[in-house]
Design a protein around this motif. Structure first.
Motif, mmCIF file in Angstrom:
data_model
loop_
_atom_site.group_PDB
_atom_site.id
_atom_site.type_symbol
_atom_site.label_atom_id
_atom_site.label_comp_id
_atom_site.label_asym_id
_atom_site.label_seq_id
_atom_site.Cartn_x
_atom_site.Cartn_y
_atom_site.Cartn_z
ATOM 1 N N ARG A 37 39.553 39.611 32.263
ATOM 2 C CA ARG A 37 39.208 38.888 33.762
ATOM 3 C C ARG A 37 37.907 39.359 33.920
ATOM 4 N NH1 ARG A 37 42.643 41.589 37.629
ATOM 5 N NH2 ARG A 37 44.614 40.924 36.336
ATOM 6 N N ALA A 38 37.315 40.310 33.444
ATOM 7 C CA ALA A 38 35.769 40.520 33.701
ATOM 8 C C ALA A 38 35.146 39.496 32.917
ATOM 9 C CB ALA A 38 35.239 41.944 33.263
ATOM 10 N N GLY A 96 29.763 44.574 33.653
ATOM 11 C CA GLY A 96 29.618 45.913 33.813
ATOM 12 C C GLY A 96 30.457 46.046 35.225
ATOM 13 N N ILE A 97 30.358 47.231 35.806
ATOM 14 C CA ILE A 97 30.916 47.779 37.180
ATOM 15 C C ILE A 97 29.526 48.134 38.059
ATOM 16 C CG2 ILE A 97 32.374 49.144 38.302
ATOM 17 C CD1 ILE A 97 33.977 49.207 35.597
ATOM 18 N N LEU A 110 37.219 52.850 41.762
ATOM 19 C CA LEU A 110 38.056 51.934 40.557
ATOM 20 C C LEU A 110 39.592 52.536 40.680
ATOM 21 C CD1 LEU A 110 35.822 52.084 37.421
ATOM 22 C CD2 LEU A 110 36.283 50.218 39.435
ATOM 23 N N PHE A 152 42.266 48.831 45.366
ATOM 24 C CA PHE A 152 40.914 48.490 45.430
ATOM 25 C C PHE A 152 40.674 47.393 44.212
ATOM 26 C CE2 PHE A 152 36.686 48.441 42.964
ATOM 27 C CZ PHE A 152 35.841 48.170 44.056
ATOM 28 N N THR A 153 40.131 46.336 44.494
ATOM 29 C CA THR A 153 39.881 45.238 43.524
ATOM 30 C C THR A 153 38.736 44.450 44.056
ATOM 31 O OG1 THR A 153 40.821 43.310 42.421
ATOM 32 C CG2 THR A 153 41.734 43.688 44.832
ATOM 33 N N THR A 154 38.064 43.651 42.909
ATOM 34 C CA THR A 154 36.867 42.713 43.426
ATOM 35 C C THR A 154 37.514 41.448 42.893
ATOM 36 O OG1 THR A 154 35.934 43.236 41.303
ATOM 37 C CG2 THR A 154 35.140 44.583 43.125
ATOM 38 N N SER A 155 38.541 41.305 42.215
ATOM 39 C CA SER A 155 38.851 39.933 41.859
ATOM 40 C C SER A 155 39.986 39.188 42.831
ATOM 41 C CB SER A 155 39.634 40.197 40.395
ATOM 42 O OG SER A 155 40.845 39.487 40.308
ATOM 43 N N GLY A 177 43.569 39.697 41.600
ATOM 44 C CA GLY A 177 43.674 41.023 41.179
ATOM 45 C C GLY A 177 44.665 41.783 42.279
ATOM 46 N N THR A 178 45.376 42.642 41.948
ATOM 47 C CA THR A 178 46.353 43.560 42.900
ATOM 48 C C THR A 178 45.480 44.890 43.308
ATOM 49 O OG1 THR A 178 47.445 44.684 41.228
ATOM 50 C CG2 THR A 178 48.403 42.774 41.842
ATOM 51 N N GLY A 179 44.600 45.366 42.129
ATOM 52 C CA GLY A 179 44.030 46.487 42.642
ATOM 53 C C GLY A 179 44.691 47.841 42.184
ATOM 54 N N LEU A 180 46.052 47.425 41.554
ATOM 55 C CA LEU A 180 46.958 48.596 41.393
ATOM 56 C C LEU A 180 46.768 49.008 39.624
ATOM 57 C CD1 LEU A 180 49.847 47.677 43.319
ATOM 58 C CD2 LEU A 180 48.493 49.790 43.633
ATOM 59 N N GLY A 181 46.167 48.165 38.897
ATOM 60 C CA GLY A 181 46.451 48.325 37.628
ATOM 61 C C GLY A 181 45.865 49.764 37.219
ATOM 62 N N PHE A 233 36.372 51.576 28.850
ATOM 63 C CA PHE A 233 37.394 52.390 29.380
ATOM 64 C C PHE A 233 37.883 53.370 28.340
ATOM 65 C CE2 PHE A 233 37.257 49.843 32.945
ATOM 66 C CZ PHE A 233 37.259 50.376 34.037
HETATM 67 P P1 ADP Z 1 42.640 44.437 39.626
HETATM 68 O O1 ADP Z 1 42.296 44.420 37.926
HETATM 69 O O2 ADP Z 1 43.972 44.001 39.901
HETATM 70 O O3 ADP Z 1 41.515 44.117 40.313
HETATM 71 P P2 ADP Z 1 42.385 47.381 38.701
HETATM 72 O O4 ADP Z 1 42.717 48.670 39.588
HETATM 73 O O5 ADP Z 1 42.873 47.261 37.308
HETATM 74 O O6 ADP Z 1 42.915 46.001 39.628
HETATM 75 O O7 ADP Z 1 40.922 47.210 38.704
HETATM 76 C C1 ADP Z 1 40.042 47.450 39.712
HETATM 77 C C2 ADP Z 1 38.705 47.019 39.826
HETATM 78 O O8 ADP Z 1 37.998 47.621 38.747
HETATM 79 C C3 ADP Z 1 38.582 45.236 39.288
HETATM 80 O O9 ADP Z 1 38.956 44.578 40.421
HETATM 81 C C4 ADP Z 1 37.143 45.290 38.731
HETATM 82 O O10 ADP Z 1 36.262 45.184 39.752
HETATM 83 C C5 ADP Z 1 37.026 46.428 38.175
HETATM 84 N N1 ADP Z 1 37.245 46.638 36.682
HETATM 85 C C6 ADP Z 1 38.207 46.994 35.973
HETATM 86 N N2 ADP Z 1 38.082 47.006 34.688
HETATM 87 C C7 ADP Z 1 36.705 46.232 34.412
HETATM 88 C C8 ADP Z 1 35.896 45.572 33.583
HETATM 89 N N3 ADP Z 1 36.322 45.793 32.158
HETATM 90 N N4 ADP Z 1 34.863 45.119 33.684
HETATM 91 C C9 ADP Z 1 34.482 44.980 34.993
HETATM 92 N N5 ADP Z 1 35.129 45.369 35.926
HETATM 93 C C10 ADP Z 1 36.303 46.052 35.736
#
Ligand code: ADP
Length: 708
Positions: free
Chosen positions: A606-607, A645-646, A654, A659-662, A665-669, A696
């Motif tokens: 997704r990133a 990057g983040i 995170l 918490f999500t920026t997508s 996304g659900t922010g639960l992964g 990660f």
């Molecule tokens: P989701 O993927 O549903 O948004 P996650 O808990 O998996 O929820 O991730 C939270 C946030 O962490 C993402 O919205 C994203 O902003 C950031 N993130 C996670 N993995 C990456 C990555 N590989 N590169 C950039 N940002 C990431």
């Protein structure tokens, strides 16, 4: 020898001892130094007089006169430092006495003291101190009337300073009487004795940084007398035994001194304890109030009543003009004012102004850090402006002085001059601040009651802490019930979702009709909702317990292949690479571990998809490794991408659920992944650089294989 000669010896020796004992506490303190100077001069003055009585006609009398001359300037300097008055007139007076002492010293050297008027001048030179005292009394009067402001706080309270003045005047007048031949005959000579007592009183006042009330002073005298008396008996008995044998004299003196040294401390403690008991009724009353308050603490169950009770006890004992309680906020960032009290609770403005006192302060405020450092040093962690002010005078470094002055200002900004922390095991849960201009009446100017009442605040902190634990436990239970309800609700939502999606698909969302656009929105949103609910249910699932020994590289390889084959995820242009490693065994629940890996790879995809400015091809690398040595070996699966990057400000959020920026996304992964890995006794670490990469790493306990 007459009384005057004999008492001169007593005065000389005691005054020397007092100066020495004060100086031994701190050689760098200006006040102590000036006191030691005065007492040394007094010692010289009276010993010279005594020696003159024994060997009349020598040069001792001239020495006596010489010391007499310098009593003026040294006395003035001491009083100026003690009362901390920076006043031009007293400065001029000091300069004048120094000049007079110097010129009269020269006159003495040249034997001009044979002239009667020079002799009289020398005699009455210390009279300058009388002027100084009258002058200070005048300043104090204007201070009290509010006509003048002091540049600095006085060392001792205004009301008590009159004791210093009156004592000084009395002692000076009786000392002068002793030495004026005509008066000495009419009034018995007790100037030297009065001066000894006065010096004792002053030495106690300056070393204790306060004026002792009569009771406390008396009790110290009694202690000294009782100890001296007992030790004299020991000494006399042993030395009286000698019967003209010098050898025995030495031995017995040695034994007596030995016994005295051993007995000194315990004896002093015992006598001090009993005189204290006898003399201070107040002490007992205070103890009673404290005991009642402590007992009341045990019955308190809610924070509100606890704060009220702390205020009430503080009011009963310290009688503050104004008081307030600050408590650590739930998020642990600040202390917030929760209750006001005192004689005038409305007076929550800064003293002498209309600016309101602070209602909040940060956790790492210097005031509280200072309290903590006091506690660590084993000192009383209570802050009092008077003590801090004195500390400023004592300190030799400018930096230290500035930071102490900032503390005094900090106390003022809170509208108070006394701060007592609610400390539990080194943690400050809150604190009480008060404006108490002087210690309560029965205690005189004695702040010695602070160590006595402090344990009450410690106990109150413990009560508060146990309440916190109780409240947190209740909160946990509430959340658990809420979680169960939410899981039930999620099931209820998921069931109709299938029906809604089926119905929308039945209406042919792929057709060209304008309404079909809405059908596609319905299907997309249903999918999204379904994802959220499924992940939410995953999140609230209890952790797996059926762990198996699995080979990480096989699991990772399978997952990578699955992700590559996945029709929607195998976005063209993104390469998923798997770097193989030897067999790495871990104990894990394989489905759960796979879910973590899928989450991490999906996040990376997704990133990379969201990153449009990329020049090189998108790349995801899954790597397996073993890190550390011997028993500390750990298995690591790293998922690294060369995506955007983040952002730094997102890093610590995170793993927070939702918490999500997508947008999809659900922010639960990540929070689910963390929960799973923690149940495996492992951890997840993130390394990232904006615009370059994100990695990660899942770190798990490693099971050594036979090959190791
Ligand atoms: P989701 O993927 O549903 O948004 P996650 O808990 O998996 O929820 O991730 C939270 C946030 O962490 C993402 O919205 C994203 O902003 C950031 N993130 C996670 N993995 C990456 C990555 N590989 N590169 C950039 N940002 C990431």
């Amino acid at each position: 020898m007459d009384i005057l000669g004999q008492s001169s010896l007593i005065l000389g020796l005691t005054s020397f001892a007092l100066g020495f004992s004060v100086l031994a506490r701190n050689v760098k303190n200006k006040l102590f130094l000036s006191f030691a100077l005065v007492t040394t001069l007094i010692a010289g003055w009276s010993l010279a007089y005594f020696l003159e009585k024994i060997w009349p006609g020598g040069s001792f009398y001239r020495w006596h006169l010489f010391f007499n001359l310098w009593l003026g300037p040294s006395g003035l300097a001491f009083v100026r430092i003690l009362v901390r008055i920076r006043d031009p007139l007293s400065r001029r007076l000091l300069d004048l006495t120094i000049f007079a002492a110097m010129s009269l010293s020269v006159a003495l050297l040249l034997h001009f003291d044979s002239l009667p008027w020079v002799l009289q001048l020398i005699y009455f030179a210390p009279g300058a101190i009388v002027f100084q005292i009258f002058h200070l009394m005048w300043i104090d009067r204007r201070l009290r009337a509010g006509l003048k402001r002091l540049p600095k706080l006085p060392t001792v309270g205004l009301s008590r300073r009159s004791w210093i003045y009156l004592g000084g005047l009395l002692v000076l007048s009786v000392s002068v009487m002793d030495h004026v031949p005509e008066l000495g005959r009419i009034i018995p000579s007790f100037g030297n004795i009065a001066l000894t007592a006065y010096l004792f009183f002053l030495s106690q006042a300056i070393t204790e940084q306060r004026l002792l009330n009569f009771g406390a002073l008396l009790s110290r005298f009694v202690v000294l007398l009782a100890v001296a008396f007992t030790l004299t008996i020991v000494y006399s008995v042993l030395v009286a035994w000698i019967e003209n044998s010098p050898g025995l004299f030495f031995l017995n003196s040695f034994i007596a001194s030995f016994l005295i040294l051993m007995l000194l401390e315990p004896l002093r403690t015992v006598v001090r304890y009993f005189t204290h008991r006898l003399l201070s009724k107040e002490h007992r009353r205070l103890e009673q109030t404290l005991q009642e308050s402590l007992r009341a603490l045990t019955g308190i169950v809610d924070p509100g009543s606890l704060f009220q009770s702390i205020l009430l006890t503080s009011e009963q004992i310290l009688q503050p003009e104004w008081a307030a309680i600050f408590i650590l906020r739930r998020d642990g960032t600040k202390y917030r004012r929760v209750r006001l009290g005192g004689r005038d609770p409305q007076a929550d403005t800064l003293p002498g102004s209309t600016i309101p006192a602070l209602k909040e302060i940060l956790v790492d405020h210097p005031l509280l850090r200072y309290c903590e450092s006091l506690k660590q040093r084993g000192e009383l962690p209570v802050l009092l402006d008077q003590v801090l002010e004195n500390e400023i005078d004592r300190s030799t470094s400018r930096l230290q002085r500035d930071s102490l002055a900032a503390l005094v200002q900090g106390l003022k900004a809170l509208g108070s001059n006394l701060l007592i922390p609610l400390l539990d095991g080194g943690r400050i849960l809150g604190f009480a601040v008060m404006r108490v201009n002087a210690p309560p009446e029965p205690w005189g100017s004695n702040w010695g009651l602070l160590p006595i009442i402090y344990p009450y605040y410690e106990q109150a902190a413990q009560t508060l802490r146990s309440m916190e634990v109780y409240v947190r436990q209740r909160e946990k239970e509430r959340l658990a019930t809420l979680g169960e309800m939410a899981a039930g609700l999620a099931h209820e939502i998921r069931n109709p979702l299938g029906a809604i999606k089926g119905a929308a698909q039945f209406l042919d969302p792929a057709s060209e009709r304008p309404e079909s656009r809405f059908l596609r929105v319905i299907i997309e949103e249903v999918d999204r909702l379904n994802r959220v609910v499924t992940q939410f249910l995953d999140y609230s699932k209890p952790p797996a317990t059926d762990f198996k020994t699995i080979d990480l590289s096989i699991l990772a390889q399978k997952t990578v292949e699955m992700m590559r084959a996945h029709p929607t995820k195998a976005t063209p242009g993104i390469l998923i690479e798997f770097v193989d490693f030897k067999r790495v065994l871990v104990a894990a629940a394989p489905e759960q571990l796979q879910q973590v890996l899928i989450n991490l790879i999906q996040n990376a995809i997704r990133a990379l998809e969201g990153c449009t400015e990329r020049t090189e091809p998108g790349m995801i690398r899954v790597n397996i490794d073993v890190e550390g040595l011997g028993a500390n070996q750990e298995a690591v699966i790293a998922v690294e991408d060369n995506g955007p990057g983040i952002k730094r400000e997102h890093l610590d959020k995170l793993f927070i659920p939702f918490f999500t920026t997508s947008p999809s996304g659900t922010g639960l992964g990540l929070s689910i992944s963390q929960k799973i890995i923690e149940s495996h006794k492992g951890r997840i670490e993130v390394a990232t650089e904006e615009g370059r990469f994100t990695r990660f790493s899942v770190i798990l306990p490693y099971l050594p294989t036979l090959e190791d």
